[in-house]
Scaffold this motif. Structure first.
Motif, PDB file in Angstrom:
ATOM      1  N   ILE A  99       0.839  -1.189   0.000  1.00 48.43           N
ATOM      2  CA  ILE A  99       0.000   0.000   0.000  1.00 48.43           C
ATOM      3  C   ILE A  99       0.881   1.247   0.000  1.00 48.43           C
ATOM      4  O   ILE A  99       1.998   1.225   0.534  1.00 48.43           O
ATOM      5  N   THR A 100       0.395   2.310  -0.598  1.00 49.42           N
ATOM      6  CA  THR A 100       1.111   3.592  -0.614  1.00 49.42           C
ATOM      7  C   THR A 100       0.471   4.530   0.415  1.00 49.42           C
ATOM      8  O   THR A 100      -0.574   4.221   0.994  1.00 49.42           O
ATOM      9  N   ALA A 101       1.081   5.682   0.605  1.00 48.30           N
ATOM     10  CA  ALA A 101       0.504   6.686   1.509  1.00 48.30           C
ATOM     11  C   ALA A 101      -0.880   7.105   1.025  1.00 48.30           C
ATOM     12  O   ALA A 101      -1.821   7.237   1.815  1.00 48.30           O
ATOM     13  N   ALA A 102      -1.033   7.282  -0.289  1.00 51.39           N
ATOM     14  CA  ALA A 102      -2.347   7.637  -0.842  1.00 51.39           C
ATOM     15  C   ALA A 102      -3.352   6.513  -0.596  1.00 51.39           C
ATOM     16  O   ALA A 102      -4.534   6.770  -0.342  1.00 51.39           O
ATOM     17  N   GLY A 103      -2.892   5.277  -0.658  1.00 56.22           N
ATOM     18  CA  GLY A 103      -3.757   4.131  -0.388  1.00 56.22           C
ATOM     19  C   GLY A 103      -4.215   4.103   1.058  1.00 56.22           C
ATOM     20  O   GLY A 103      -5.366   3.767   1.355  1.00 56.22           O
ATOM     21  N   ARG A 104      -3.329   4.483   1.967  1.00 55.98           N
ATOM     22  CA  ARG A 104      -3.709   4.540   3.390  1.00 55.98           C
ATOM     23  C   ARG A 104      -4.780   5.605   3.629  1.00 55.98           C
ATOM     24  O   ARG A 104      -5.723   5.384   4.386  1.00 55.98           O
ATOM     25  N   VAL A 105      -4.626   6.735   2.975  1.00 57.79           N
ATOM     26  CA  VAL A 105      -5.620   7.807   3.107  1.00 57.79           C
ATOM     27  C   VAL A 105      -6.960   7.341   2.550  1.00 57.79           C
ATOM     28  O   VAL A 105      -8.006   7.532   3.181  1.00 57.79           O
ATOM     29  N   ARG A 106      -6.933   6.721   1.377  1.00 57.88           N
ATOM     30  CA  ARG A 106      -8.181   6.249   0.761  1.00 57.88           C
ATOM     31  C   ARG A 106      -8.819   5.161   1.614  1.00 57.88           C
ATOM     32  O   ARG A 106     -10.030   5.109   1.777  1.00 57.88           O
ATOM     33  N   HIS A 107      -8.020   4.266   2.170  1.00 58.92           N
ATOM     34  CA  HIS A 107      -8.534   3.207   3.042  1.00 58.92           C
ATOM     35  C   HIS A 107      -9.216   3.819   4.269  1.00 58.92           C
ATOM     36  O   HIS A 107     -10.303   3.391   4.658  1.00 58.92           O
ATOM     37  N   ALA A 108      -8.582   4.812   4.852  1.00 54.28           N
ATOM     38  CA  ALA A 108      -9.158   5.452   6.034  1.00 54.28           C
ATOM     39  C   ALA A 108     -10.500   6.104   5.720  1.00 54.28           C
ATOM     40  O   ALA A 108     -11.447   5.989   6.496  1.00 54.28           O
ATOM     41  N   SER A 109     -10.593   6.758   4.576  1.00 54.50           N
ATOM     42  CA  SER A 109     -11.828   7.468   4.249  1.00 54.50           C
ATOM     43  C   SER A 109     -12.923   6.543   3.729  1.00 54.50           C
ATOM     44  O   SER A 109     -14.083   6.681   4.102  1.00 54.50           O
ATOM     45  N   GLU A 110     -12.579   5.569   2.901  1.00 54.39           N
ATOM     46  CA  GLU A 110     -13.594   4.742   2.266  1.00 54.39           C
ATOM     47  C   GLU A 110     -13.920   3.457   3.026  1.00 54.39           C
ATOM     48  O   GLU A 110     -15.070   3.065   3.098  1.00 54.39           O
TER      49      GLU A 110
END
Length: 73
Positions: free
Chosen positions: A55-66
């Motif tokens: 996972i990337t940093a952007a993926g972590r952000v998307r995971h947290a939100s979605e």
């Protein structure tokens, strides 16, 4: 206005699995490989030299939100 790319249910599941495996990464050759490649194209995952996806940093952000339904920081 919604401005994030849509994630299919299967891709949301693959994104969640990336968080569960942590540094181990997800190997290629599994049923979710097409989703992992799609997530990589979107910048939410990245292939590693050992053939696994992480996972990337952007993926972590998307995971947290979605997935976790946490508001964006």
């Amino acid at each position: 206005m919604w401005n994030e790319p849509y994630l299919e249910t299967c891709c949301r599941s693959a994104l969640h699995r990336l968080t569960l495996v942590r540094r181990h990464g997800r190997p290629t050759g599994l049923a979710d490989e097409p989703c992992l490649k799609r997530l990589a194209e979107m910048g939410f995952a990245q292939p590693r030299e050992d053939g696994r996806f992480e996972i990337t940093a952007a993926g972590r952000v998307r995971h947290a939100s979605e997935i976790l339904k946490r508001p964006a920081a």
